[in-house]
Design an enzyme around this catalytic site. Structure first.
Site, short mmCIF file in Angstrom:
data_model
loop_
_atom_site.label_atom_id
_atom_site.label_comp_id
_atom_site.label_asym_id
_atom_site.label_seq_id
_atom_site.Cartn_x
_atom_site.Cartn_y
_atom_site.Cartn_z
N GLY A 51 -3.03 3.61 -2.79
CA GLY A 51 -3.00 2.49 -3.72
C GLY A 51 -2.83 1.21 -2.94
O GLY A 51 -2.13 1.18 -1.93
N ALA B 15 0.85 -1.19 0.00
CA ALA B 15 0.00 0.00 0.00
C ALA B 15 0.88 1.24 0.00
O ALA B 15 2.01 1.21 0.49
CB ALA B 15 -0.92 0.01 1.22
N ASP B 16 0.34 2.30 -0.56
CA ASP B 16 1.05 3.58 -0.55
C ASP B 16 0.02 4.71 -0.52
O ASP B 16 -1.00 4.63 -1.20
CB ASP B 16 1.95 3.73 -1.77
CG ASP B 16 2.92 4.89 -1.60
OD1 ASP B 16 3.90 4.72 -0.85
OD2 ASP B 16 2.67 5.96 -2.18
N THR B 17 0.32 5.74 0.26
CA THR B 17 -0.60 6.86 0.42
C THR B 17 0.11 8.17 0.12
O THR B 17 1.27 8.35 0.48
CB THR B 17 -1.15 6.91 1.87
OG1 THR B 17 -1.81 5.67 2.16
CG2 THR B 17 -2.12 8.06 2.07
#
Length: 184
Positions: free
Chosen positions: A103, A66-68
């Site tokens: 994501g 995950a990436d923010t």
């Protein structure tokens, strides 16, 4: 089938644990770089890179990356570099609408399965004084946008339109749907 979270984010760990998932934590180590320029593509690409990095070492496992990031006034905002950068970010966000993108990628190499998705949540920052901004600057150095929605002492965000868990770091509505479709 083993589930691995390719992140050491305390917020992601907490959200997945609260939702009842059992998983191992094996954080990805690579730099967070992408050639993409649009926020939704950036977060999906970075989430996928993280998931693949860990999945390469554990090909039989299902790995979640995950990436923010935060997008405001045409700027992509990640984690602050230092306290001065955090203050600059908070000034940019102050009294403004922004969009938080996360994501999510789910990968299992042995099963040759790959799912990616993203969530976008609009947030409105209240107008804070310079003194108030200085009080919260540097407090959340490990978070995109230099703030923490879940922190009761963090007074920056006054309104959220969309997934609150996305703003915290893992859009659980999206993740639950993806992991179910993945067959986990």
């Amino acid at each position: 089938m083993k589930l691995i979270l390719a992140s050491k984010s305390p917020r992601r760990i907490e959200l997945l644990t609260q939702a009842g998932y059992k998983f191992e934590i094996i954080p990805a180590q690579k730099d967070e770089k992408t050639a993409y320029k649009t926020p939704h593509r950036m977060v999906k690409d970075l989430a996928l890179k993280k998931a693949f990095e860990v999945a390469a070492k554990y090909p039989a496992s299902t790995v979640v990356g995950a990436d923010t990031l935060v997008y405001c006034k045409g700027r992509v905002i990640g984690k602050p570099k230092d306290k001065a950068d955090a203050l600059k970010i908070l000034h940019l966000l102050n009294n403004s609408w922004q969009t938080v993108y996360t994501g999510v990628a789910i990968v299992n190499i042995n099963k040759k399965k790959l799912f990616t998705g993203y969530a976008a949540t609009k947030c409105k920052a209240r107008k804070l004084s310079d003194t108030e901004l200085k009080l919260i600057s540097g407090k959340h150095m490990d978070k995109a946008g230099a703030y923490a929605m879940q922190d009761k002492d963090d007074m920056l965000i006054e309104r959220v339109e969309g997934s609150l868990t996305n703003v915290i770091g893992m859009p659980m509505e999206l993740f639950n749907k993806m992991i179910k479709e993945f067959g986990f």
